[in-house]
Scaffold this motif. Structure first.
Motif, PDB file in Angstrom:
ATOM      1  N   ILE A 140      14.351 -10.272 -11.054  1.00 15.47           N
ATOM      2  CA  ILE A 140      13.453 -11.394 -11.311  1.00 15.47           C
ATOM      3  C   ILE A 140      13.506 -12.334 -10.118  1.00 15.47           C
ATOM      4  O   ILE A 140      14.579 -12.698  -9.651  1.00 15.47           O
ATOM      5  CB  ILE A 140      13.867 -12.149 -12.590  1.00 15.47           C
ATOM      6  N   CYS A 141      12.356 -12.717  -9.638  1.00 15.46           N
ATOM      7  CA  CYS A 141      12.285 -13.700  -8.560  1.00 15.46           C
ATOM      8  C   CYS A 141      12.233 -15.083  -9.208  1.00 15.46           C
ATOM      9  O   CYS A 141      11.203 -15.450  -9.785  1.00 15.46           O
ATOM     10  CB  CYS A 141      11.051 -13.487  -7.704  1.00 15.46           C
ATOM     11  N   ILE A 142      13.301 -15.814  -9.115  1.00 11.81           N
ATOM     12  CA  ILE A 142      13.339 -17.143  -9.711  1.00 11.81           C
ATOM     13  C   ILE A 142      12.308 -18.048  -9.051  1.00 11.81           C
ATOM     14  O   ILE A 142      11.655 -18.847  -9.706  1.00 11.81           O
ATOM     15  CB  ILE A 142      14.758 -17.748  -9.592  1.00 11.81           C
ATOM     16  N   GLU A 143      12.143 -17.899  -7.743  1.00 13.59           N
ATOM     17  CA  GLU A 143      11.212 -18.753  -7.013  1.00 13.59           C
ATOM     18  C   GLU A 143       9.817 -18.147  -6.881  1.00 13.59           C
ATOM     19  O   GLU A 143       8.968 -18.704  -6.222  1.00 13.59           O
ATOM     20  CB  GLU A 143      11.775 -19.062  -5.622  1.00 13.59           C
ATOM     21  N   GLY A 144       9.591 -17.015  -7.450  1.00 14.77           N
ATOM     22  CA  GLY A 144       8.297 -16.348  -7.317  1.00 14.77           C
ATOM     23  C   GLY A 144       8.237 -15.531  -6.046  1.00 14.77           C
ATOM     24  O   GLY A 144       8.655 -15.990  -4.993  1.00 14.77           O
ATOM     25  N   CYS A 145       7.772 -14.304  -6.163  1.00 11.63           N
ATOM     26  CA  CYS A 145       7.678 -13.470  -4.966  1.00 11.63           C
ATOM     27  C   CYS A 145       6.654 -12.356  -5.185  1.00 11.63           C
ATOM     28  O   CYS A 145       6.477 -11.865  -6.292  1.00 11.63           O
ATOM     29  CB  CYS A 145       9.021 -12.869  -4.603  1.00 11.63           C
ATOM     30  N   SER A 146       5.997 -12.003  -4.106  1.00 10.42           N
ATOM     31  CA  SER A 146       5.013 -10.931  -4.123  1.00 10.42           C
ATOM     32  C   SER A 146       4.740 -10.526  -2.687  1.00 10.42           C
ATOM     33  O   SER A 146       4.860 -11.339  -1.775  1.00 10.42           O
ATOM     34  CB  SER A 146       3.721 -11.417  -4.780  1.00 10.42           C
ATOM     35  N   ASP A 147       4.390  -9.260  -2.499  1.00  2.38           N
ATOM     36  CA  ASP A 147       3.981  -8.771  -1.193  1.00  2.38           C
ATOM     37  C   ASP A 147       2.531  -8.341  -1.275  1.00  2.38           C
ATOM     38  O   ASP A 147       2.078  -7.833  -2.297  1.00  2.38           O
ATOM     39  CB  ASP A 147       4.841  -7.576  -0.757  1.00  2.38           C
ATOM     40  N   LYS A 148       1.821  -8.527  -0.179  1.00  2.00           N
ATOM     41  CA  LYS A 148       0.395  -8.218  -0.140  1.00  2.00           C
ATOM     42  C   LYS A 148       0.141  -7.219   0.987  1.00  2.00           C
ATOM     43  O   LYS A 148       0.597  -7.423   2.115  1.00  2.00           O
ATOM     44  CB  LYS A 148      -0.371  -9.511   0.112  1.00  2.00           C
ATOM     45  N   TYR A 149      -0.576  -6.154   0.658  1.00  2.00           N
ATOM     46  CA  TYR A 149      -0.902  -5.099   1.604  1.00  2.00           C
ATOM     47  C   TYR A 149      -2.417  -4.930   1.660  1.00  2.00           C
ATOM     48  O   TYR A 149      -3.106  -5.157   0.679  1.00  2.00           O
ATOM     49  CB  TYR A 149      -0.289  -3.760   1.170  1.00  2.00           C
ATOM     50  N   ARG A 150      -2.897  -4.452   2.791  1.00  2.13           N
ATOM     51  CA  ARG A 150      -4.321  -4.181   2.957  1.00  2.13           C
ATOM     52  C   ARG A 150      -4.486  -2.700   3.233  1.00  2.13           C
ATOM     53  O   ARG A 150      -3.742  -2.125   4.035  1.00  2.13           O
ATOM     54  CB  ARG A 150      -4.863  -4.996   4.135  1.00  2.13           C
ATOM     55  N   LEU A 151      -5.448  -2.043   2.576  1.00  2.00           N
ATOM     56  CA  LEU A 151      -5.682  -0.628   2.763  1.00  2.00           C
ATOM     57  C   LEU A 151      -6.193  -0.366   4.183  1.00  2.00           C
ATOM     58  O   LEU A 151      -7.122  -1.015   4.643  1.00  2.00           O
ATOM     59  CB  LEU A 151      -6.697  -0.115   1.736  1.00  2.00           C
ATOM     60  N   VAL A 152      -5.575   0.604   4.853  1.00  2.37           N
ATOM     61  CA  VAL A 152      -5.956   0.974   6.211  1.00  2.37           C
ATOM     62  C   VAL A 152      -6.919   2.145   6.133  1.00  2.37           C
ATOM     63  O   VAL A 152      -6.735   3.066   5.338  1.00  2.37           O
ATOM     64  CB  VAL A 152      -4.703   1.376   7.020  1.00  2.37           C
ATOM     65  N   LYS A 153      -7.963   2.101   6.945  1.00  4.79           N
ATOM     66  CA  LYS A 153      -8.942   3.216   6.980  1.00  4.79           C
ATOM     67  C   LYS A 153      -8.299   4.447   7.558  1.00  4.79           C
ATOM     68  O   LYS A 153      -7.485   4.396   8.427  1.00  4.79           O
ATOM     69  CB  LYS A 153     -10.150   2.837   7.833  1.00  4.79           C
TER      70      LYS A 153
END
Length: 136
Positions: free
Chosen positions: A123-136
């Motif tokens: 659990i991320c107490i402080e909030g966490c997420s990763d964001k990725y972009r689809l590559v062609k």
């Protein structure tokens, strides 16, 4: 004079040839984890509303292949070689050599070609997420 022009062209060629920029897919995309995804941003909330921050270093990817194999150039993911979709929105990465696993919760923004991942076992107490972009 010719040597100077050739030297300048060589330097420009080396600089542009070594860049880690990707050509990204544009939405809408299929609702599938399969593909190469470039790590672009991460979210942190140290007790406040939180912010998105640019990924450093740039150019790190995770790659989900249709046959269930996995590869990555991003730290923390390099050891994993396989993945398994557990149910809608959950995926388990596994390392063949060590037997280590990592559970991720994910969502795909099909309109904008984004993949969001969240830790699935901690659990991320402080909030966490990763964001990725689809590559062609």
């Amino acid at each position: 004079m010719l040597k100077n022009i050739l030297s300048i062209l060589l330097v420009i060629g080396l600089i542009t040839g070594c860049r880690k920029d990707f050509e990204y897919a544009r939405g809408p995309i299929a609702n599938s984890i399969v593909g190469k995804w470039a790590f672009t941003e991460y979210f942190m909330s140290p007790g406040d509303a939180g912010n998105w921050y640019k990924a450093k270093p740039r150019g790190r990817v995770i790659h989900f292949k249709a046959d269930g194999s996995f590869s990555a150039t991003r730290e923390g993911f390099k050891q994993f070689t396989k993945y398994e979709l557990l149910n809608t929105g959950k995926i388990r990465l596994s390392a063949a050599d060590s037997g280590n696993t990592m559970l991720l919760v994910f969502s795909i923004d099909t309109n904008n070609a984004w993949l969001f991942t969240y830790p699935g076992e901690s659990i991320c107490i402080e909030g966490c997420s990763d964001k990725y972009r689809l590559v062609k």
